[in-house]
Design an enzyme around this catalytic site. Structure first.
Site, short mmCIF file in Angstrom:
data_model
loop_
_atom_site.label_atom_id
_atom_site.label_comp_id
_atom_site.label_asym_id
_atom_site.label_seq_id
_atom_site.Cartn_x
_atom_site.Cartn_y
_atom_site.Cartn_z
N LYS A 158 0.84 -1.21 0.00
CA LYS A 158 0.00 0.00 0.00
C LYS A 158 0.87 1.26 0.00
O LYS A 158 1.87 1.33 0.71
CB LYS A 158 -0.89 -0.04 1.24
CG LYS A 158 -1.94 1.05 1.33
CD LYS A 158 -2.76 0.87 2.61
CE LYS A 158 -3.87 1.89 2.73
NZ LYS A 158 -4.65 1.69 3.97
N SER B 146 -9.40 1.83 3.12
CA SER B 146 -8.53 2.63 2.29
C SER B 146 -7.53 1.80 1.48
O SER B 146 -6.94 2.33 0.53
CB SER B 146 -7.75 3.61 3.17
OG SER B 146 -6.96 2.91 4.10
N SER C 159 -9.80 -0.81 7.03
CA SER C 159 -9.20 -0.48 5.73
C SER C 159 -8.55 -1.65 5.00
O SER C 159 -8.24 -1.52 3.82
CB SER C 159 -8.16 0.64 5.91
OG SER C 159 -8.80 1.90 5.95
#
Lengths: 494, 494
Positions: free
Chosen positions: A109, A184, A208
């Site tokens: 990420k 996210s 997330s």
């Protein structure tokens, strides 16, 4: 395995405010890791049917061909990945075996530091930002022989469960590219769901990892607080931030989790074609009967789409048989929700205080608006929330008196279209952010291990089962749906 | 030693808003412990010149005669104190010697739980509140043989450095009863200053032991954070709250501190007339040369009355010789001040959230107004303040590279009249609360040990020297002004 049927025009980079093109009618080709698992890939590598370099080339091809449609990646590092893959191949040839992740491509990420790669947090504040040092989890990945392929789209500063606000543009759901991935860690979920990588790392402050895993139809694991260290992860809310894993199957999450949390010592013996390095970990978790699970009434937390609830419950009960139903007292649910918001808002506003004062225009407009709201959270609410945690942990702990695992849906809805902020639930309007977080964020307040497992589809969109347990009981999340004997045999990873 | 010259009309109980009567012209008689010290009292007790019961009777008489003028006490417990004193006498007669505090009367701030006594926090919210259990420091006092005589006036909920807002009325400065004691441990300071008790316990969140000690002309010691446990103390701000001690001399503070922090084992041998129980503590602190001290420029922190600065500096330098001058960077001073306010406001508003919502009218009006202001402190400022502490500790730590002790005045002014909220400093108006806290609160943010020592008078009002050191260096605070050899001999307490 090269894919040439590029099905979508290459429109993915860009601003979230730009209108989304309609790609829904296009078929998305399956990536090279669709239908593969880590154990199988490990066997192929060690038995010479594939090389780490070959896996990287498959990944790079898939990025080129599939990524424009899903916008999972922010930055890809062909040179670094190929070099790492060649080292991994050379090590295996020399008999150095770093375990289950050795030679496998992994995506990270875009909020987790990777030395030498641009890491932007999805924001123009960090355009061109290249960290000097790996985050601790990335260093662990490398030590375990994994090949870092690149960075994946995050909702800006990880501050949003929709995954559709980033300087890199919205990640797109491989099941329907008009729809959000959830966030996210939306890019990580999309990259795994599209079969571009077998494993991705994400972060989970209120859901997330689990929310995009659920909406994209992959497995997502948020371990207990702190078990995968968050050093070198750009903070959203340090008290709530967890590093988590996304893969095609729960078992792959477990293999990666054990590898990342073990003190991996390279096996210096001859390549044996297996990955027994992880076997010593399994031995710490003695075989057991199927864990006892309870169904946690989702409507006691937040209105659930009845079809989602029915699908998920049928899915879990098909393995476990009928589950006893439990619920949390409304005041505990309320206090967990308030604690989450107070802690998250205060800590996030603190992280961004200087940027809010000095460079507010570089934020995405929605993120900016939310941050400004967060600055208004009073300190006394933060203090009370932090103090409330032991009492709330005790109240939730009572649910585990007779059960090891709580089961409910991961999210109460399927993936809404990108940009959507309100949906209808039980005939009433519901805020999308609140809905997405409603079953996940409470477990971050308490730091409990939680796993999202694909549980079927509704109208072609994934729904997911959410399992929660106590620290040190993580195995029960992974074994619940398995045959106990087969599961514990499989843990030997032979 | 009985005092009959009651010099002031008995007007002390009552509301702080009532106009203060003018007692300034009246002479206040010296209490029975004026000019006495703990070592001398211990010798008198063990050599049969006085009994613990006799000391309690002296105290009770002094409370009756002097307290109406100074309003130091909220509640006195003659029966409990006499019973405890008789037990102390009986123990000494049996050869059980609990050390330096054995048989000595001690007063406890009205915010520290004393089992069986009313403890009100100076607020009508707790009228008639009688705790079941002793605070840990009170239990330690009792175990050390001290006799709890009663509770002393606190600024309401310890939330104010002026000491003049309490449901029990303002404490009055024994040096001029029109003037404030300072606070919040104003009653403890007044009780010691008036010679009613030889020792009192207070709490110090931003200076609440040291400020009233300074304004009333007694010694006040705030040890390192947590060294005297705060369990059973009504919280003001848990991160900043310290339990501290007030006595006539620094050495008495040190004796009490060591007794309270030692694992006191009663001496079962014959009464030897000494208090060697504490000698093992002294041995942990090897003799040393006089500690190196620096003068910390007070005007770098807050405007100082130049006469106060000159008096205090002359006082310390008469013992140490000329001191090197050091200063703190303005941004460190600012950040320490902001951290103090952010932490204190957030935590205090959290403590009182329910009372603010349900019973605001029971607060003193000024305290209520301040609490309402505290509820507006944003959470992100609290988070940043908590995070800033290591950096600030490092910046302040640099001052200790070449010195063990920092010296400055305890407060920049002498005691203002009760109710005063603004004074003139360097020709400009200054807020009294800000002035009183300006040299003390920063050390609470860092949890550093700090001592206030009487340093003379100006116009008949006490001024005080403030010494600060690092944890485990506490001895240097007490030895700075002493002959090193004599000090270390005295620590044997023979």
């Amino acid at each position: 395995m090269r894919r040439s049927e590029i099905s979508a025009p290459s429109q993915a980079q860009g601003d979230a405010d730009r209108p989304a093109h309609d790609h829904s009618g296009d078929a998305l080709p399956a990536g090279p890791f669709a239908g593969r698992d880590i154990s199988g890939l490990g066997r192929d590598l060690r038995e010479g049917r594939v090389t780490a370099e070959g896996l990287v080339r498959l990944t790079l091809d898939a990025v080129a061909e599939i990524n424009p449609a899903v916008n999972a990646f922010v930055h890809v590092d062909p040179a670094g990945a190929l070099a790492a893959a060649r080292r991994a191949d050379a090590e295996l040839a020399e008999g150095i075996d770093r375990g289950p992740l050795h030679g496998l491509p992994v995506a990270v990420k875009d909020i987790i530091m990777v030395a030498g790669l641009p890491v932007t947090m999805g924001s123009r504040h960090f355009t061109g930002h290249v960290p000097d040092e790996d985050a601790r989890c990335v260093a662990h990945l490398r030590r375990a022989g994994a090949v870092i392929i690149g960075t994946t789209v995050t909702h800006q500063f990880a501050y949003g469960p929709t995954g559709d606000r980033s300087a890199s543009g919205p990640a797109r759901n491989p099941h329907d590219r008009r729809r959000m991935t959830g966030g996210s860690s939306g890019g990580s979920a999309a990259a795994v769901a599209a079969g571009i990588v077998p494993l991705a790392v994400g972060t989970d402050t209120g859901g997330s990892v689990r929310i995009p895993a659920a909406l994209c139809g992959v497995a997502g694991f948020k371990p207990a607080y702190g078990t995968i260290p968050a050093d070198g992860v750009f903070p959203l809310s340090r008290t709530l931030d967890h590093v988590g894993l996304l893969a095609a199957t729960p078992r792959d999450c477990l293999i990666a989790y054990r590898t990342l949390t073990a003190d991996v010592t390279p096996n210096a013996g001859p390549p044996t074609g297996d990955t027994r390095n992880a076997a010593h970990l399994a031995s710490a978790h003695p075989a057991a009967a199927r864990p006892r699970a309870a169904w946690l009434d989702p409507d006691g937390l937040f209105s659930c789409d009845p079809r989602v609830a029915a699908t998920v419950r049928a899915f879990v009960e098909s393995a476990t048989g009928p589950l006893e139903e439990v619920s949390l007292a409304p005041d505990v649910v309320r206090d967990l929700g308030e604690a989450y918001v107070a802690i998250q808002s205060s800590e996030t506003a603190a992280v961004h205080a200087t940027r809010l004062a000095q460079a507010p225009d570089l934020f995405d407009a929605e993120v900016l608006e939310r941050l400004r709201g967060a600055t208004e959270m009073p300190g006394w609410r933060y203090v009370l929330a932090m103090e409330a945690r032991p009492r709330l942990a005790e109240a939730v702990g009572a649910l585990f008196a007779r059960h090891e695992v709580l089961a409910l849906p991961t999210v109460p809805i399927t993936a809404p279209p990108i940009g959507t902020r309100e949906v209808e639930l039980h005939g009433a309007p519901a805020a999308v952010r609140a809905a997405l977080l409603s079953y996940t964020s409470m477990w971050n307040v308490l730091g409990l291990p939680a796993l999202s497992i694909p549980a079927g589809t509704l109208d072609g969109l994934p729904v997911a089962l959410h399992l929660i347990t106590r620290p040190l009981q993580e195995d029960s999340l992974f074994s619940l749906l398995e045959d106990p004997h087969e599961f514990h045999q499989a843990l030997d990873l032979t």
